[in-house]
Structures are given as C-alpha cells and as structure tokens.
Scaffold this motif. Structure first.
Motif, PDB file in Angstrom:
ATOM      1  N   UNK A   1       0.919  -1.557  -0.167  1.00 51.26           N
ATOM      2  CA  UNK A   1      -0.233  -0.082  -0.054  1.00 51.26           C
ATOM      3  C   UNK A   1       0.353   1.369  -0.018  1.00 51.26           C
ATOM      4  N   UNK A   2       1.775   0.973   0.882  1.00 52.72           N
ATOM      5  CA  UNK A   2       2.638   2.234   1.338  1.00 52.72           C
ATOM      6  C   UNK A   2       3.968   2.860  -0.059  1.00 52.72           C
ATOM      7  N   UNK A   3       4.024   2.042  -1.456  1.00 56.50           N
ATOM      8  CA  UNK A   3       4.847   2.194  -2.056  1.00 56.50           C
ATOM      9  C   UNK A   3       3.936   2.510  -3.245  1.00 56.50           C
ATOM     10  N   UNK A   4       3.029   1.841  -3.717  1.00 57.11           N
ATOM     11  CA  UNK A   4       1.366   2.180  -4.367  1.00 57.11           C
ATOM     12  C   UNK A   4       0.878   3.764  -4.414  1.00 57.11           C
ATOM     13  N   UNK A   5       0.435   4.218  -3.013  1.00 57.00           N
ATOM     14  CA  UNK A   5       0.514   5.641  -2.897  1.00 57.00           C
ATOM     15  C   UNK A   5       1.412   6.487  -3.207  1.00 57.00           C
ATOM     16  N   UNK A   6       2.969   6.235  -2.740  1.00 52.56           N
ATOM     17  CA  UNK A   6       4.382   6.819  -3.339  1.00 52.56           C
ATOM     18  C   UNK A   6       3.748   6.935  -5.091  1.00 52.56           C
ATOM     19  N   UNK A   7       3.605   5.510  -5.765  1.00 53.26           N
ATOM     20  CA  UNK A   7       4.044   5.696  -7.223  1.00 53.26           C
ATOM     21  C   UNK A   7       2.499   6.490  -8.241  1.00 53.26           C
ATOM     22  N   UNK A   8       1.794   6.075  -6.879  1.00 53.23           N
ATOM     23  CA  UNK A   8       0.606   6.821  -7.584  1.00 53.23           C
ATOM     24  C   UNK A   8       0.656   8.166  -8.184  1.00 53.23           C
ATOM     25  N   UNK A   9       1.225   8.826  -6.751  1.00 50.72           N
ATOM     26  CA  UNK A   9       1.363   9.972  -7.032  1.00 50.72           C
ATOM     27  C   UNK A   9       2.135  10.668  -7.969  1.00 50.72           C
ATOM     28  N   UNK A  10       3.019   9.512  -7.875  1.00 60.58           N
ATOM     29  CA  UNK A  10       4.966  10.125  -9.105  1.00 60.58           C
ATOM     30  C   UNK A  10       3.593  10.134 -10.779  1.00 60.58           C
ATOM     31  N   UNK A  11       3.396   9.228 -10.710  1.00 59.33           N
ATOM     32  CA  UNK A  11       2.134   9.147 -11.564  1.00 59.33           C
ATOM     33  C   UNK A  11       0.581  10.327 -12.187  1.00 59.33           C
ATOM     34  N   UNK A  12       0.144  10.993 -10.852  1.00 60.27           N
ATOM     35  CA  UNK A  12      -0.720  11.215 -11.176  1.00 60.27           C
ATOM     36  C   UNK A  12       0.713  12.948 -11.306  1.00 60.27           C
ATOM     37  N   UNK A  13       1.450  13.102 -10.853  1.00 56.38           N
ATOM     38  CA  UNK A  13       2.186  13.855 -10.643  1.00 56.38           C
ATOM     39  C   UNK A  13       2.877  14.479 -12.761  1.00 56.38           C
ATOM     40  N   UNK A  14       3.147  13.514 -12.692  1.00 59.13           N
ATOM     41  CA  UNK A  14       3.542  13.372 -14.338  1.00 59.13           C
ATOM     42  C   UNK A  14       2.456  13.247 -15.349  1.00 59.13           C
ATOM     43  N   UNK A  15       0.976  12.874 -15.122  1.00 60.98           N
ATOM     44  CA  UNK A  15      -0.022  13.376 -16.162  1.00 60.98           C
ATOM     45  C   UNK A  15      -0.162  14.989 -15.806  1.00 60.98           C
ATOM     46  N   UNK A  16      -0.151  15.316 -14.709  1.00 63.77           N
ATOM     47  CA  UNK A  16      -0.230  16.775 -14.553  1.00 63.77           C
ATOM     48  C   UNK A  16       0.645  17.455 -15.448  1.00 63.77           C
ATOM     49  N   UNK A  17       1.860  16.890 -15.447  1.00 64.42           N
ATOM     50  CA  UNK A  17       2.702  17.862 -16.214  1.00 64.42           C
ATOM     51  C   UNK A  17       2.828  17.601 -17.725  1.00 64.42           C
ATOM     52  N   UNK A  18       2.362  16.457 -17.872  1.00 66.57           N
ATOM     53  CA  UNK A  18       2.349  16.003 -19.492  1.00 66.57           C
ATOM     54  C   UNK A  18       3.741  15.178 -19.410  1.00 66.57           C
ATOM     55  N   UNK A  19       4.363  14.916 -18.905  1.00 64.99           N
ATOM     56  CA  UNK A  19       5.485  13.599 -19.213  1.00 64.99           C
ATOM     57  C   UNK A  19       5.313  12.486 -19.900  1.00 64.99           C
ATOM     58  N   UNK A  20       6.343  11.833 -20.227  1.00 64.12           N
ATOM     59  CA  UNK A  20       5.653  10.234 -20.568  1.00 64.12           C
ATOM     60  C   UNK A  20       6.243   9.809 -19.554  1.00 64.12           C
ATOM     61  N   UNK A  21       5.907   8.594 -20.439  1.00 61.57           N
ATOM     62  CA  UNK A  21       5.961   7.512 -18.749  1.00 61.57           C
ATOM     63  C   UNK A  21       7.480   7.242 -19.462  1.00 61.57           C
ATOM     64  N   UNK A  22       7.785   6.448 -17.826  1.00 59.20           N
ATOM     65  CA  UNK A  22       9.206   5.903 -18.383  1.00 59.20           C
ATOM     66  C   UNK A  22       9.402   4.089 -18.941  1.00 59.20           C
ATOM     67  N   UNK A  23      10.377   3.658 -19.594  1.00 62.23           N
ATOM     68  CA  UNK A  23      10.027   2.061 -20.142  1.00 62.23           C
ATOM     69  C   UNK A  23      11.980   1.695 -20.246  1.00 62.23           C
ATOM     70  N   UNK A  24      11.056   0.390 -19.295  1.00 65.13           N
ATOM     71  CA  UNK A  24      12.439  -0.650 -19.582  1.00 65.13           C
ATOM     72  C   UNK A  24      13.232  -1.079 -20.295  1.00 65.13           C
ATOM     73  N   UNK A  25      13.741  -0.575 -20.210  1.00 61.54           N
ATOM     74  CA  UNK A  25      14.798  -1.299 -21.861  1.00 61.54           C
ATOM     75  C   UNK A  25      14.720  -2.760 -21.350  1.00 61.54           C
ATOM     76  N   UNK A  26      16.151  -3.214 -21.046  1.00 59.43           N
ATOM     77  CA  UNK A  26      16.503  -4.690 -20.242  1.00 59.43           C
ATOM     78  C   UNK A  26      17.118  -4.060 -18.834  1.00 59.43           C
ATOM     79  N   UNK A  27      16.654  -5.200 -18.364  1.00 59.64           N
ATOM     80  CA  UNK A  27      17.593  -5.857 -16.895  1.00 59.64           C
ATOM     81  C   UNK A  27      19.408  -6.564 -17.647  1.00 59.64           C
TER      82      UNK A  27
END
Length: 88
Positions: free
Chosen positions: A36-62
């Motif tokens: 829950x606590x990790x989800x809430x922090x990531x949800x807030x980051x998504x909300x901020x990204x959406x508000x700023x119109x920023x692109x989402x990150x993409x994982x290329x490889x591990x």
C-alpha cells in the motif's frame, strides 16, 4: 527446495510487470503488485507525471539479477532480497 535461478526469473518478471504498468500509468495493474505505501507513492508520481504531461518511463532491459540476502525468520518465513540492475 529453494531454486535461486527460478526465484530470480520470477523476480525479473514481476519487476518488468511493475515497471511497465508504472510507465503506462496503469494503476489497476500496478495496485495488486505493490504494498500500500509503495503504491501510494507511485500513484502520486503517476499523478504528477500526468499533470506535467510527461511521458512514462520504459524499461529497455535488465542487465543483471542477483540475490543479495536470504534468511529465515523465527516462523520459518523466508526473506529474500534481490537486486535488479537495469538500463533505462
């Protein structure tokens, strides 16, 4: 019966699902994968990204996956810490 290779394959797959869901801003996919606590922090980051119109990150490889610590607690519950090194 612990299989380190199988564990790391599962950890890699879970990490890829989490990063992909975060990058897409897919809260429904992300929520059951995080505490829950990790989800809430990531949800807030998504909300901020959406508000700023920023692109989402993409994982290329591990690059590398490794077990950095493993132990059993007093109840017999295994705790395994893995490290995943990626390239954004």
């Amino acid at each position: 019966s612990f299989d380190p290779r199988g564990f790391l394959q599962g950890a890699r797959a879970a990490y890829e699902m989490i990063v992909a869901a975060f990058g897409r801003g897919d809260r429904e996919a992300l929520k059951p994968l995080l505490d829950t606590d990790v989800y809430e922090a990531w949800d807030a980051a998504i909300t901020e990204r959406e508000a700023n119109g920023a692109e989402g990150m993409q994982l290329l490889r591990i690059r590398k996956a490794e077990i950095s610590d493993a132990s059993l607690d007093e109840t017999g519950m295994a705790r395994v810490t893995s490290r995943l090194h990626n390239e954004p």
